[in-house]
Design a protein around this motif. Structure first.
Motif, PDB file in Angstrom:
ATOM      1  N   ILE A  13       8.975  -3.975  13.561  1.00  0.00           N
ATOM      2  CA  ILE A  13       9.032  -3.793  11.861  1.00  0.00           C
ATOM      3  C   ILE A  13       8.257  -4.865  11.200  1.00  0.00           C
ATOM      4  O   ILE A  13       7.155  -4.734  10.550  1.00  0.00           O
ATOM      5  CB  ILE A  13      10.442  -3.643  11.281  1.00  0.00           C
ATOM      6  CG1 ILE A  13      11.172  -2.903  12.006  1.00  0.00           C
ATOM      7  CG2 ILE A  13      10.122  -3.730   9.779  1.00  0.00           C
ATOM      8  CD1 ILE A  13      10.893  -1.378  11.520  1.00  0.00           C
TER       9      ILE A  13
ATOM     10  N   ASP B 258      16.684  -6.759  10.594  1.00  0.00           N
ATOM     11  CA  ASP B 258      17.547  -7.863  10.066  1.00  0.00           C
ATOM     12  C   ASP B 258      18.516  -8.457  10.886  1.00  0.00           C
ATOM     13  O   ASP B 258      19.092  -9.475  10.591  1.00  0.00           O
ATOM     14  CB  ASP B 258      17.862  -7.536   8.685  1.00  0.00           C
ATOM     15  CG  ASP B 258      16.711  -6.996   7.598  1.00  0.00           C
ATOM     16  OD1 ASP B 258      17.300  -6.576   6.448  1.00  0.00           O
ATOM     17  OD2 ASP B 258      15.652  -7.276   7.890  1.00  0.00           O
TER      18      ASP B 258
ATOM     19  N   ASP C  28       0.774  -1.156  -0.020  1.00  0.00           N
ATOM     20  CA  ASP C  28      -0.030  -0.057   0.034  1.00  0.00           C
ATOM     21  C   ASP C  28       0.936   1.267  -0.090  1.00  0.00           C
ATOM     22  O   ASP C  28       0.433   2.296  -0.422  1.00  0.00           O
ATOM     23  CB  ASP C  28      -1.016  -0.039   1.128  1.00  0.00           C
ATOM     24  CG  ASP C  28      -0.218  -0.247   2.514  1.00  0.00           C
ATOM     25  OD1 ASP C  28       0.727  -0.963   2.773  1.00  0.00           O
ATOM     26  OD2 ASP C  28      -0.753   0.155   3.616  1.00  0.00           O
TER      27      ASP C  28
HETATM   28  C1  EPZ Z   1      13.371  -4.109   3.045  1.00  0.00           C
HETATM   29  O1  EPZ Z   1      12.262  -4.798   2.859  1.00  0.00           O
HETATM   30  C2  EPZ Z   1      14.608  -5.293   3.231  1.00  0.00           C
HETATM   31  N1  EPZ Z   1      14.572  -6.130   1.980  1.00  0.00           N
HETATM   32  C3  EPZ Z   1      14.265  -6.366   4.061  1.00  0.00           C
HETATM   33  O2  EPZ Z   1      15.242  -7.076   4.297  1.00  0.00           O
HETATM   34  C4  EPZ Z   1      14.187  -5.583   5.466  1.00  0.00           C
HETATM   35  O3  EPZ Z   1      13.826  -6.462   6.718  1.00  0.00           O
HETATM   36  C5  EPZ Z   1      13.208  -4.335   5.578  1.00  0.00           C
HETATM   37  O4  EPZ Z   1      13.500  -3.491   4.306  1.00  0.00           O
HETATM   38  C6  EPZ Z   1      13.159  -3.330   6.628  1.00  0.00           C
HETATM   39  O5  EPZ Z   1      14.469  -3.128   6.858  1.00  0.00           O
HETATM   40  C7  EPZ Z   1      15.205  -5.386   0.741  1.00  0.00           C
HETATM   41  O6  EPZ Z   1      15.554  -4.358   1.124  1.00  0.00           O
HETATM   42  C8  EPZ Z   1      15.217  -6.437  -0.461  1.00  0.00           C
HETATM   43  P1  EPZ Z   1       9.714  -2.191   4.316  1.00  0.00           P
HETATM   44  P2  EPZ Z   1      10.930  -3.992   2.449  1.00  0.00           P
HETATM   45  O7  EPZ Z   1       8.925  -1.788   2.968  1.00  0.00           O
HETATM   46  O8  EPZ Z   1      11.178  -2.919   1.659  1.00  0.00           O
HETATM   47  C9  EPZ Z   1       5.172  -2.831   6.014  1.00  0.00           C
HETATM   48  C10 EPZ Z   1      16.218  -9.329   4.538  1.00  0.00           C
HETATM   49  O9  EPZ Z   1      16.302 -10.130   5.589  1.00  0.00           O
HETATM   50  N2  EPZ Z   1       4.835  -2.395   4.861  1.00  0.00           N
HETATM   51  O10 EPZ Z   1      10.532  -1.384   4.990  1.00  0.00           O
HETATM   52  O11 EPZ Z   1      10.144  -4.923   2.255  1.00  0.00           O
HETATM   53  C11 EPZ Z   1       6.073  -3.944   5.998  1.00  0.00           C
HETATM   54  O12 EPZ Z   1       4.875  -5.146   6.122  1.00  0.00           O
HETATM   55  C12 EPZ Z   1      15.053  -8.523   4.184  1.00  0.00           C
HETATM   56  O13 EPZ Z   1      17.277  -8.989   3.799  1.00  0.00           O
HETATM   57  C13 EPZ Z   1       3.531  -1.794   4.597  1.00  0.00           C
HETATM   58  O14 EPZ Z   1       2.678  -2.264   5.476  1.00  0.00           O
HETATM   59  O15 EPZ Z   1      10.660  -3.605   4.091  1.00  0.00           O
HETATM   60  C14 EPZ Z   1       6.746  -4.199   7.181  1.00  0.00           C
HETATM   61  O16 EPZ Z   1       5.994  -4.559   8.322  1.00  0.00           O
HETATM   62  C15 EPZ Z   1      13.657  -9.113   5.055  1.00  0.00           C
HETATM   63  N3  EPZ Z   1       3.216  -1.493   3.422  1.00  0.00           N
HETATM   64  C16 EPZ Z   1       7.377  -2.848   7.487  1.00  0.00           C
HETATM   65  O17 EPZ Z   1       6.479  -1.980   6.435  1.00  0.00           O
HETATM   66  C17 EPZ Z   1       4.024  -1.380   2.407  1.00  0.00           C
HETATM   67  O18 EPZ Z   1       3.938  -0.919   1.260  1.00  0.00           O
HETATM   68  C18 EPZ Z   1       8.728  -2.770   6.682  1.00  0.00           C
HETATM   69  O19 EPZ Z   1       8.579  -2.926   5.372  1.00  0.00           O
HETATM   70  C19 EPZ Z   1       5.337  -1.660   2.703  1.00  0.00           C
HETATM   71  C20 EPZ Z   1       5.783  -1.892   3.722  1.00  0.00           C
END
Ligand code: EPZ
Length: 422
Positions: free
Chosen positions: A330, A308, A126
């Motif tokens: 997170i 992470d 979203d």
């Molecule tokens: C990035 O994921 C990393 N992956 C993750 O690393 C890392 O854990 C995460 O950032 C947080 O630092 C890459 O960079 C490829 P977020 P990302 O969007 O971008 C919620 C690893 O182990 N959210 O910051 O997907 C989501 O559900 C991986 O290397 C929404 O609700 O993380 C989560 O609870 C795992 N809506 C939180 O935000 C959205 O549109 C953080 O997500 C997007 C995210």
């Protein structure tokens, strides 16, 4: 499926080289879609996730060549044949969603499968959609795919994200580089991987400022050029291996490590009784004296404690003196390593997003199962310090984010081997 056999073998001593950052490379690779000219990445990590991103870009018609044993990735998106990222690739790796912004910016259209949930949470998109819609995109969810279009091109806008999402920041920044006018992105994520992406985009001719802060400003340009960019050091691999001498004793130098990448993590280790010192080649880590002390941890967006590294820190706290409370803010389900650590004799109670760990003198080796990328390596860290043998199964999770784990840990004296599965 392969497994890894670890035998507790006392203190570790020596050097471990740290690779380029998986999470930087996974956003730098889709950046090639923004330009007709070649983009080359050096210091790329050799990981299965990079292979998955390579396959995705090739499915769109991009040319992607892996050179020098995978450390150099040469890409060209001069002529693409598709703007659709299929479910069968996206479901394997959420970061596939990072082609959405670039495709929309360059071609005015994109069809990207929703990634679906994964072991650590629902992981919706979203925040990505809201940001791209703020730039004028029309995005519709149909049959599990996001159908995005911007027929007249994207337009710069001021947009504040509800949460500092890493991926949404990357998608919005990449899209804004080719939008007409100025974009101001507020509550942007501040991770070093985003700073690395912006530095690469700037080499390609993008006009961006504010990276690493909560407000990033992008002046759209008509086109971007090619570039060559060195992938930043992987701060999560770095933090993971910093915990090896912390949990086993001894002294290990992490080559390529920089304190600026792991500031809050290093502060926590210091409070737990583990010294972290900068050397001219990286970071040197050793226990200050005796057993590590329990410390509390709350995971937050950068520069806070990285989610992470939560699983890996939990392994250390399992052997600490005292009780540690780890709060995972997170992701909604990122404690699956806890029951596996309990099988090794750890004392952990999980209630919702909080895990309470009471340290024990020593863990006992046991057969355990990896459930996700970072959980897999926390079990290996626990096995390094445990009495006896630990077999970690399902290590395909490990191959997503850690290259040559066995070789790197053997190099500092660990007793560890990979067992080929049937
Ligand atoms: C990035 O994921 C990393 N992956 C993750 O690393 C890392 O854990 C995460 O950032 C947080 O630092 C890459 O960079 C490829 P977020 P990302 O969007 O971008 C919620 C690893 O182990 N959210 O910051 O997907 C989501 O559900 C991986 O290397 C929404 O609700 O993380 C989560 O609870 C795992 N809506 C939180 O935000 C959205 O549109 C953080 O997500 C997007 C995210």
């Amino acid at each position: 499926m392969d497994s890894i056999l670890v035998t507790g073998n006392g203190p570790l001593n020596g050097q471990i080289p740290i690779a380029g950052a998986k999470n930087a490379c996974l956003t730098l690779m889709p950046a090639t879609l923004l330009s007709e000219e070649p983009l080359t990445l050096t210091n790329a990590p050799r990981l299965s996730d990079i292979k998955t991103m390579t396959a995705l870009l090739q499915s769109l018609g991009a040319e992607v060549s892996s050179l020098q044993d995978g450390q150099v990735i040469a890409m060209s998106s001069h002529t693409l044949t598709s703007q659709t990222a299929d479910y069968d690739i996206v479901r394997k790796m959420r970061a596939s969603n990072l082609v959405l912004g670039p495709l929309l910016a360059r071609f005015g259209q994109a069809v990207v499968s929703l990634p679906g949930g994964c072991a650590i949470g629902a992981r919706p998109m979203d925040l990505h959609v809201e940001g791209l819609e703020a730039l004028g995109a029309e995005i519709e969810l149909k049959d599990g795919y996001l159908h995005a279009k911007a027929p007249g091109g994207l337009k710069g806008a001021v947009h504040e994200m509800r949460f500092a999402s890493v991926g949404a920041t990357e998608n919005i920044v990449m899209a804004a580089t080719l939008a007409k006018g100025t974009t101001v992105l507020k509550n942007a994520a501040r991770e070093p991987e985003i700073v690395d992406l912006v530095e690469c985009l700037r080499k390609m001719g993008a006009q961006i400022s504010g990276e690493g802060t909560s407000t990033i400003e992008i002046q759209g340009v008509d086109r971007l050029n090619g570039a060559t960019h060195q992938v930043v050091t992987d701060r999560i691999e770095l933090g993971t291996y910093m915990l090896a001498p912390a949990i086993c004793g001894g002294e290990v130098e992490l080559l390529g490590g920089r304190m600026s990448l792991v500031e809050s993590f290093a502060e926590k280790l210091d409070a737990a009784g583990v010294s972290v010192a900068e050397t001219e080649n990286g970071l040197k880590v050793a226990r200050k004296k005796g057993r590590v002390q329990a410390v509390d941890v709350v995971t937050e967006p950068f520069p806070g404690f990285p989610t992470d590294l939560q699983a890996q820190m939990m392994a250390l706290m399992c052997t600490a003196e005292g009780t540690s409370v780890l709060e995972e803010r997170i992701f909604e389900n990122r404690f699956m390593h806890a029951p596996e650590l309990v099988r090794m004799g750890a004392n952990i109670e999980v209630h919702g997003g909080t895990a309470t760990v009471t340290g024990v003198e020593s863990l006992k080796g046991a057969p355990v199962m990896a459930t996700d990328l970072r959980a897999s390596v926390s079990l290996i860290l626990a096995g390094l310090a445990a009495e006896g043998e630990t077999t970690v199964s399902r290590v395909y999770h490990l191959d997503r984010g850690y290259e040559h784990v066995v070789r790197k840990l053997e190099g500092v004296g660990a007793k560890i081997e990979r067992i080929k599965g049937q």
